[in-house]
Scaffold this motif. Structure first.
Motif, PDB file in Angstrom:
ATOM      1  N   ARG A 212       0.819  -1.219   0.000  1.00  0.00           N
ATOM      2  CA  ARG A 212       0.000   0.000   0.000  1.00  0.00           C
ATOM      3  C   ARG A 212       0.853   1.269   0.000  1.00  0.00           C
ATOM      4  O   ARG A 212       0.382   2.328  -0.405  1.00  0.00           O
ATOM      5  CB  ARG A 212      -0.960   0.003   1.184  1.00  0.00           C
ATOM      6  CG  ARG A 212      -2.084  -0.999   1.030  1.00  0.00           C
ATOM      7  CD  ARG A 212      -3.219  -0.744   1.984  1.00  0.00           C
ATOM      8  NE  ARG A 212      -4.298  -1.706   1.775  1.00  0.00           N
ATOM      9  CZ  ARG A 212      -5.236  -1.583   0.857  1.00  0.00           C
ATOM     10  NH1 ARG A 212      -5.235  -0.511   0.069  1.00  0.00           N
ATOM     11  NH2 ARG A 212      -6.170  -2.485   0.712  1.00  0.00           N
ATOM     12  N   GLU A 213       2.077   1.175   0.438  1.00  0.00           N
ATOM     13  CA  GLU A 213       2.955   2.341   0.450  1.00  0.00           C
ATOM     14  C   GLU A 213       3.522   2.653  -0.929  1.00  0.00           C
ATOM     15  O   GLU A 213       4.256   3.624  -1.099  1.00  0.00           O
ATOM     16  CB  GLU A 213       4.082   2.122   1.453  1.00  0.00           C
ATOM     17  CG  GLU A 213       3.587   2.018   2.893  1.00  0.00           C
ATOM     18  CD  GLU A 213       4.702   1.860   3.909  1.00  0.00           C
ATOM     19  OE1 GLU A 213       5.887   1.898   3.498  1.00  0.00           O
ATOM     20  OE2 GLU A 213       4.391   1.702   5.105  1.00  0.00           O
ATOM     21  N   LEU A 214       3.162   1.847  -1.915  1.00  0.00           N
ATOM     22  CA  LEU A 214       3.614   2.076  -3.289  1.00  0.00           C
ATOM     23  C   LEU A 214       2.619   2.909  -4.081  1.00  0.00           C
ATOM     24  O   LEU A 214       2.844   3.191  -5.263  1.00  0.00           O
ATOM     25  CB  LEU A 214       3.842   0.739  -3.994  1.00  0.00           C
ATOM     26  CG  LEU A 214       4.773  -0.244  -3.274  1.00  0.00           C
ATOM     27  CD1 LEU A 214       4.884  -1.534  -4.068  1.00  0.00           C
ATOM     28  CD2 LEU A 214       6.148   0.376  -3.041  1.00  0.00           C
ATOM     29  N   PHE A 215       1.528   3.319  -3.431  1.00  0.00           N
ATOM     30  CA  PHE A 215       0.462   4.082  -4.084  1.00  0.00           C
ATOM     31  C   PHE A 215       0.320   5.455  -3.449  1.00  0.00           C
ATOM     32  O   PHE A 215       0.627   5.637  -2.264  1.00  0.00           O
ATOM     33  CB  PHE A 215      -0.877   3.344  -3.956  1.00  0.00           C
ATOM     34  CG  PHE A 215      -0.910   2.008  -4.647  1.00  0.00           C
ATOM     35  CD1 PHE A 215      -1.423   1.880  -5.929  1.00  0.00           C
ATOM     36  CD2 PHE A 215      -0.426   0.878  -4.017  1.00  0.00           C
ATOM     37  CE1 PHE A 215      -1.455   0.662  -6.568  1.00  0.00           C
ATOM     38  CE2 PHE A 215      -0.454  -0.359  -4.646  1.00  0.00           C
ATOM     39  CZ  PHE A 215      -0.972  -0.467  -5.931  1.00  0.00           C
ATOM     40  N   ASP A 216      -0.188   6.412  -4.230  1.00  0.00           N
ATOM     41  CA  ASP A 216      -0.477   7.725  -3.660  1.00  0.00           C
ATOM     42  C   ASP A 216      -1.875   7.724  -3.041  1.00  0.00           C
ATOM     43  O   ASP A 216      -2.550   6.687  -2.996  1.00  0.00           O
ATOM     44  CB  ASP A 216      -0.323   8.830  -4.705  1.00  0.00           C
ATOM     45  CG  ASP A 216      -1.328   8.736  -5.856  1.00  0.00           C
ATOM     46  OD1 ASP A 216      -2.361   8.050  -5.715  1.00  0.00           O
ATOM     47  OD2 ASP A 216      -1.082   9.364  -6.903  1.00  0.00           O
ATOM     48  N   GLU A 217      -2.308   8.895  -2.564  1.00  0.00           N
ATOM     49  CA  GLU A 217      -3.600   8.971  -1.880  1.00  0.00           C
ATOM     50  C   GLU A 217      -4.774   8.704  -2.816  1.00  0.00           C
ATOM     51  O   GLU A 217      -5.880   8.398  -2.369  1.00  0.00           O
ATOM     52  CB  GLU A 217      -3.754  10.350  -1.229  1.00  0.00           C
ATOM     53  CG  GLU A 217      -2.765  10.596  -0.097  1.00  0.00           C
ATOM     54  CD  GLU A 217      -2.935  11.973   0.509  1.00  0.00           C
ATOM     55  OE1 GLU A 217      -3.752  12.769  -0.034  1.00  0.00           O
ATOM     56  OE2 GLU A 217      -2.265  12.259   1.519  1.00  0.00           O
ATOM     57  N   ALA A 228      10.916   4.087  -6.338  1.00  0.00           N
ATOM     58  CA  ALA A 228      12.235   3.528  -6.051  1.00  0.00           C
ATOM     59  C   ALA A 228      12.618   3.759  -4.594  1.00  0.00           C
ATOM     60  O   ALA A 228      13.208   2.886  -3.941  1.00  0.00           O
ATOM     61  CB  ALA A 228      13.277   4.145  -6.985  1.00  0.00           C
ATOM     62  N   GLN A 229      12.277   4.927  -4.060  1.00  0.00           N
ATOM     63  CA  GLN A 229      12.587   5.216  -2.667  1.00  0.00           C
ATOM     64  C   GLN A 229      11.789   4.314  -1.739  1.00  0.00           C
ATOM     65  O   GLN A 229      12.312   3.829  -0.724  1.00  0.00           O
ATOM     66  CB  GLN A 229      12.297   6.690  -2.360  1.00  0.00           C
ATOM     67  CG  GLN A 229      12.680   7.108  -0.955  1.00  0.00           C
ATOM     68  CD  GLN A 229      12.495   8.592  -0.720  1.00  0.00           C
ATOM     69  OE1 GLN A 229      12.081   9.330  -1.621  1.00  0.00           O
ATOM     70  NE2 GLN A 229      12.801   9.050   0.487  1.00  0.00           N
ATOM     71  N   ALA A 230      10.520   4.082  -2.065  1.00  0.00           N
ATOM     72  CA  ALA A 230       9.678   3.233  -1.223  1.00  0.00           C
ATOM     73  C   ALA A 230      10.150   1.777  -1.229  1.00  0.00           C
ATOM     74  O   ALA A 230      10.086   1.087  -0.208  1.00  0.00           O
ATOM     75  CB  ALA A 230       8.229   3.316  -1.695  1.00  0.00           C
ATOM     76  N   LEU A 231      10.613   1.314  -2.361  1.00  0.00           N
ATOM     77  CA  LEU A 231      11.076  -0.072  -2.461  1.00  0.00           C
ATOM     78  C   LEU A 231      12.457  -0.256  -1.856  1.00  0.00           C
ATOM     79  O   LEU A 231      12.748  -1.292  -1.254  1.00  0.00           O
ATOM     80  CB  LEU A 231      11.074  -0.515  -3.926  1.00  0.00           C
ATOM     81  CG  LEU A 231       9.691  -0.706  -4.549  1.00  0.00           C
ATOM     82  CD1 LEU A 231       9.793  -0.802  -6.057  1.00  0.00           C
ATOM     83  CD2 LEU A 231       9.019  -1.953  -3.980  1.00  0.00           C
ATOM     84  N   GLY A 232      13.318   0.734  -2.023  1.00  0.00           N
ATOM     85  CA  GLY A 232      14.647   0.671  -1.433  1.00  0.00           C
ATOM     86  C   GLY A 232      15.692   0.086  -2.358  1.00  0.00           C
ATOM     87  O   GLY A 232      15.410  -0.759  -3.213  1.00  0.00           O
ATOM     88  N   ARG A 233      16.930   0.522  -2.161  1.00  0.00           N
ATOM     89  CA  ARG A 233      18.034   0.086  -3.015  1.00  0.00           C
ATOM     90  C   ARG A 233      18.277  -1.407  -2.914  1.00  0.00           C
ATOM     91  O   ARG A 233      18.684  -2.049  -3.879  1.00  0.00           O
ATOM     92  CB  ARG A 233      19.299   0.851  -2.652  1.00  0.00           C
ATOM     93  CG  ARG A 233      19.241   2.348  -2.963  1.00  0.00           C
ATOM     94  CD  ARG A 233      20.539   3.033  -2.607  1.00  0.00           C
ATOM     95  NE  ARG A 233      21.665   2.501  -3.378  1.00  0.00           N
ATOM     96  CZ  ARG A 233      22.928   2.903  -3.217  1.00  0.00           C
ATOM     97  NH1 ARG A 233      23.213   3.838  -2.315  1.00  0.00           N
ATOM     98  NH2 ARG A 233      23.895   2.390  -3.947  1.00  0.00           N
ATOM     99  N   ALA A 258       5.334  -3.060  -9.481  1.00  0.00           N
ATOM    100  CA  ALA A 258       6.164  -1.876  -9.231  1.00  0.00           C
ATOM    101  C   ALA A 258       7.630  -2.156  -9.532  1.00  0.00           C
ATOM    102  O   ALA A 258       8.327  -1.337 -10.148  1.00  0.00           O
ATOM    103  CB  ALA A 258       5.997  -1.427  -7.782  1.00  0.00           C
ATOM    104  N   LEU A 259       8.109  -3.314  -9.116  1.00  0.00           N
ATOM    105  CA  LEU A 259       9.501  -3.679  -9.382  1.00  0.00           C
ATOM    106  C   LEU A 259       9.757  -3.825 -10.876  1.00  0.00           C
ATOM    107  O   LEU A 259      10.784  -3.381 -11.394  1.00  0.00           O
ATOM    108  CB  LEU A 259       9.837  -4.980  -8.657  1.00  0.00           C
ATOM    109  CG  LEU A 259       9.996  -4.879  -7.138  1.00  0.00           C
ATOM    110  CD1 LEU A 259       9.919  -6.255  -6.503  1.00  0.00           C
ATOM    111  CD2 LEU A 259      11.315  -4.199  -6.780  1.00  0.00           C
TER     112      LEU A 259
END
Length: 292
Positions: A212-217, A228-233, A258-259
């Motif tokens: 759910r953190e991969l989506f906007d409001e 990319a920031q939400a998924l992490g390096r 997303a990946l």
């Protein structure tokens, strides 16, 4: 190869073109009220009441699932998938667009399933909510009639898209390389929230990337940089294959999409996820946070 995501306006324009197949993959999954509270139903009734014009309902609970499995939404056999997809008119499609009415998770699941069978499709970014917000028309009632499908060929499932319980165990036991990633919420991952599954917590050694953190409001996927920031390096640049899981392989599909959008390869989904894993008391689970 079509773009992974399509906007409501682009889909509206595509509706005027021949060979478009639009599939509503919605499923109704009630919020858990107590431990083990797993209530799931087809989204067909809601689709009848309101859907994107020309769309057809793709049933992920039965027609596009192996109902003999011990867990919900199991990948169907190639023969069953071929028959169901033929009834949906896939064989004659020049373009396939998937959507749902619940934040895109179900559409992502169908997208990953089709992708694993070599069938290209796009997902409506923001789903039915975005379609409504764009003030685009809606339809009610039965779908347009699809011609007699005949004897469809069974699609072949390509290697590398799906992981089994044995594959996960191989990673845990050091017999195979891989990074396990749980797409459930932090509360479910850490074991602090009421769960639908037989036990709380997560598979040991897993990273947590709540889908759910991969989506906007608005329910749309984040822009690439934010995604990319939400998924992490560690997920985007790590050298080990990724095995994603959640409760039933649904939220994990949104993470897989997303990946893929960001170019990550070597991604698979543990089809049984916690529905299968947590139900076996011999398989290890743990609670609490793990390093990111």
């Amino acid at each position: 190869m079509p773009e992974i995501l399509i906007s409501p306006n682009a889909l509206q324009q595509a509706l005027q073109q021949p060979g478009l197949v639009v599939l509503d993959a919605s499923v109704e999954l009630a919020a858990a009220q107590f431990e083990g509270d797993y209530r799931v139903a087809s989204g067909y009734t809601a689709w009848l009441a309101e859907h994107i014009p020309t769309s057809r309902h793709a049933d992920l609970t039965r027609e596009l699932a192996d109902t003999s499995a011990s867990y919900s939404f199991a990948l169907p056999s190639p023969a069953a998938a071929g028959e169901a997809l033929a009834r949906l008119g896939i064989a004659d499609a020049r373009q396939i667009v998937l959507y749902d009415r619940h934040d895109g998770f179900w559409a992502a699941r169908l997208w990953w399933m089709l992708r694993s069978m070599g069938i290209a499709a796009s997902v409506l970014d923001g789903g039915l909510k975005a379609w409504r917000q764009a003030n685009l028309p809606l339809a009610q009632g039965e779908a347009i009639q699809v011609g007699e499908p005949g004897s469809p060929a069974a699609p072949s499932v390509q290697a590398g898209y799906w992981a089994s319980c044995e594959d996960v165990l191989a990673v845990l036991n050091g017999q195979a390389s891989g990074t396990l990633v749980c797409a459930l919420s932090k509360g479910l991952f850490e074991g602090s929230a009421v769960t639908r599954y037989a036990r709380r917590g997560h598979i040991p050694g897993s990273l947590n990337r709540p889908a759910r953190e991969l989506f906007d409001e608005q329910g749309r996927y984040l822009p690439p940089e934010a995604l990319a920031q939400a998924l992490g390096r560690s997920l985007l640049e790590g050298g080990q294959p990724l095995i994603l899981y959640c409760g039933g392989g649904i939220s994990a599909a949104a993470t897989a999409l997303a990946l893929t959008r960001l170019g990550r390869q070597d991604v698979s989904i543990y089809d049984g996820s916690l529905q299968e894993w947590a139900a076996d008391p011999e398989l290890p689970m743990t609670i609490g946070a793990t390093p990111t």
